[in-house]
Design a protein around this motif. Structure first.
Motif, PDB file in Angstrom:
ATOM      1  N   ALA A   1       0.871  -1.325   0.042  1.00  0.00           N
ATOM      2  CA  ALA A   1      -0.031  -0.116  -0.078  1.00  0.00           C
ATOM      3  C   ALA A   1       0.933   1.105   0.095  1.00  0.00           C
ATOM      4  O   ALA A   1       0.626   2.324  -0.918  1.00  0.00           O
ATOM      5  N   CYS A   2       1.983   1.207   0.747  1.00  0.00           N
ATOM      6  CA  CYS A   2       2.821   2.339   0.622  1.00  0.00           C
ATOM      7  C   CYS A   2       3.592   2.623  -0.797  1.00  0.00           C
ATOM      8  O   CYS A   2       3.648   3.688  -1.018  1.00  0.00           O
ATOM      9  N   LEU A   3       3.818   1.443  -1.235  1.00  0.00           N
ATOM     10  CA  LEU A   3       4.596   1.568  -2.489  1.00  0.00           C
ATOM     11  C   LEU A   3       3.512   2.035  -3.463  1.00  0.00           C
ATOM     12  O   LEU A   3       3.790   2.769  -4.308  1.00  0.00           O
ATOM     13  N   ALA A   4       2.319   1.673  -3.378  1.00  0.00           N
ATOM     14  CA  ALA A   4       1.167   2.168  -4.293  1.00  0.00           C
ATOM     15  C   ALA A   4       1.024   3.856  -4.181  1.00  0.00           C
ATOM     16  O   ALA A   4       0.910   4.374  -5.076  1.00  0.00           O
ATOM     17  N   LEU A   5       1.136   4.231  -3.041  1.00  0.00           N
ATOM     18  CA  LEU A   5       1.272   5.449  -2.398  1.00  0.00           C
ATOM     19  C   LEU A   5       2.444   6.544  -3.157  1.00  0.00           C
ATOM     20  O   LEU A   5       2.176   7.345  -3.716  1.00  0.00           O
ATOM     21  N   ILE A   6       3.526   5.791  -2.893  1.00  0.00           N
ATOM     22  CA  ILE A   6       4.845   6.330  -3.473  1.00  0.00           C
ATOM     23  C   ILE A   6       4.743   6.645  -4.988  1.00  0.00           C
ATOM     24  O   ILE A   6       4.940   7.722  -5.501  1.00  0.00           O
ATOM     25  N   TRP A   7       4.222   5.414  -5.824  1.00  0.00           N
ATOM     26  CA  TRP A   7       4.199   5.854  -7.195  1.00  0.00           C
ATOM     27  C   TRP A   7       3.215   6.849  -7.263  1.00  0.00           C
ATOM     28  O   TRP A   7       3.025   7.694  -8.239  1.00  0.00           O
ATOM     29  N   ALA A   8       1.864   6.715  -6.715  1.00  0.00           N
ATOM     30  CA  ALA A   8       0.670   7.635  -7.173  1.00  0.00           C
ATOM     31  C   ALA A   8       1.350   9.010  -6.714  1.00  0.00           C
ATOM     32  O   ALA A   8       0.989  10.001  -7.890  1.00  0.00           O
ATOM     33  N   TYR A   9       1.888   9.499  -5.571  1.00  0.00           N
ATOM     34  CA  TYR A   9       2.459  10.894  -5.642  1.00  0.00           C
ATOM     35  C   TYR A   9       3.586  10.964  -6.551  1.00  0.00           C
ATOM     36  O   TYR A   9       3.392  12.165  -7.246  1.00  0.00           O
TER      37      TYR A   9
ATOM     38  N   VAL B   1       9.187   7.575 -17.259  1.00  0.00           N
ATOM     39  CA  VAL B   1      10.481   7.024 -16.764  1.00  0.00           C
ATOM     40  C   VAL B   1      11.122   7.397 -15.578  1.00  0.00           C
ATOM     41  O   VAL B   1      11.457   6.765 -14.515  1.00  0.00           O
ATOM     42  N   ILE B   2      10.728   8.678 -15.350  1.00  0.00           N
ATOM     43  CA  ILE B   2      11.307   9.430 -13.999  1.00  0.00           C
ATOM     44  C   ILE B   2      10.408   8.716 -12.878  1.00  0.00           C
ATOM     45  O   ILE B   2      10.949   8.399 -11.712  1.00  0.00           O
TER      46      ILE B   2
ATOM     47  N   THR C   1      10.184   5.257  -8.207  1.00  0.00           N
ATOM     48  CA  THR C   1       9.376   4.565  -7.553  1.00  0.00           C
ATOM     49  C   THR C   1      10.151   3.224  -7.145  1.00  0.00           C
ATOM     50  O   THR C   1      10.069   2.772  -6.224  1.00  0.00           O
ATOM     51  N   ALA C   2      10.777   2.964  -8.148  1.00  0.00           N
ATOM     52  CA  ALA C   2      11.728   1.531  -7.889  1.00  0.00           C
ATOM     53  C   ALA C   2      12.730   1.913  -6.892  1.00  0.00           C
ATOM     54  O   ALA C   2      12.939   0.693  -6.175  1.00  0.00           O
ATOM     55  N   ALA C   3      13.323   2.828  -6.875  1.00  0.00           N
ATOM     56  CA  ALA C   3      14.244   3.442  -5.992  1.00  0.00           C
ATOM     57  C   ALA C   3      13.909   3.402  -4.569  1.00  0.00           C
ATOM     58  O   ALA C   3      14.491   2.775  -3.630  1.00  0.00           O
ATOM     59  N   LEU C   4      12.608   4.044  -4.330  1.00  0.00           N
ATOM     60  CA  LEU C   4      12.135   4.190  -2.967  1.00  0.00           C
ATOM     61  C   LEU C   4      11.416   2.606  -2.519  1.00  0.00           C
ATOM     62  O   LEU C   4      11.330   2.554  -1.506  1.00  0.00           O
ATOM     63  N   GLY C   5      10.861   2.026  -3.624  1.00  0.00           N
ATOM     64  CA  GLY C   5      10.389   0.741  -3.254  1.00  0.00           C
ATOM     65  C   GLY C   5      11.375  -0.143  -2.836  1.00  0.00           C
ATOM     66  O   GLY C   5      11.296  -0.969  -1.923  1.00  0.00           O
TER      67      GLY C   5
ATOM     68  N   PHE D   1      11.349  -1.954   0.804  1.00  0.00           N
ATOM     69  CA  PHE D   1      11.585  -3.396   1.156  1.00  0.00           C
ATOM     70  C   PHE D   1      12.630  -3.853   1.622  1.00  0.00           C
ATOM     71  O   PHE D   1      12.989  -5.092   1.822  1.00  0.00           O
ATOM     72  N   GLY D   2      13.735  -2.958   1.953  1.00  0.00           N
ATOM     73  CA  GLY D   2      14.970  -3.206   2.445  1.00  0.00           C
ATOM     74  C   GLY D   2      15.843  -3.995   1.630  1.00  0.00           C
ATOM     75  O   GLY D   2      16.968  -4.728   2.310  1.00  0.00           O
ATOM     76  N   LEU D   3      16.114  -3.647   0.347  1.00  0.00           N
ATOM     77  CA  LEU D   3      17.107  -4.102  -0.571  1.00  0.00           C
ATOM     78  C   LEU D   3      18.489  -3.212  -0.348  1.00  0.00           C
ATOM     79  O   LEU D   3      19.547  -3.815  -0.725  1.00  0.00           O
ATOM     80  N   TYR D   4      18.390  -2.084   0.200  1.00  0.00           N
ATOM     81  CA  TYR D   4      19.619  -1.437   0.610  1.00  0.00           C
ATOM     82  C   TYR D   4      19.388  -0.444   1.793  1.00  0.00           C
ATOM     83  O   TYR D   4      18.252  -0.297   2.353  1.00  0.00           O
TER      84      TYR D   4
END
Length: 140
Positions: A81-89, A123-124, A129-133, A137-140
């Motif tokens: 849900a947070c990822l969806a919000l990040i993309w939407a914003y 693209v931006i 969204t990929a970077a913040l996602g 999710f703790g990938l970095y």
């Protein structure tokens, strides 16, 4: 009949099942539709945003309860849900800036510039969204 009446284009109704799967929309159309979808998504998830804001700022105990939601067994759902919000914003913001630039600079409101700015918005917003996602999710 005159020559002009023979050259008129034929307009017909679009068959939903036959024409829409083969219809190829321009990038500007995708950005416009996704701009509306992102605005609707942010509006529908507004109670979740208010809940997150309240839990994160009320007290240390409520902040621990807030972080436990993201670490629990259904943490992936809250993160999604947070990822969806990040993309939407991000998409809504980038598309809004694109519209403002096109409103201010009328030379930017042509077909080629519309296509290139639409692709830039896509693209931006997807890259951010990929970077913040990944961070979410703790990938970095």
């Amino acid at each position: 009949m005159t020559e002009q009446s023979k050259q008129r284009p034929e307009f017909r109704n679009i068959n939903l099942l036959k024409d829409l799967p083969t219809y190829r929309m321009a990038p500007a159309a995708w950005v416009s539709i996704l701009h509306r979808v992102s605005g609707l998504l942010m509006f529908l998830l507004l109670p979740f945003i208010i809940w997150m804001f309240d839990k994160s700022l009320s007290s240390e105990i409520s902040f621990d309860a807030f972080t436990s939601v993201f670490a629990g067994s259904f943490g992936w759902l809250a993160k999604l849900a947070c990822l969806a919000l990040i993309w939407a914003y991000l998409h809504h913001f980038c598309a809004g800036v694109r519209h403002l630039v096109m409103d201010v600079n009328h030379h930017a409101a042509n077909k080629q510039t519309g296509k290139s700015t639409a692709l830039t918005v896509l693209v931006i917003s997807l890259a951010l969204t990929a970077a913040l996602g990944a961070k979410l999710f703790g990938l970095y």
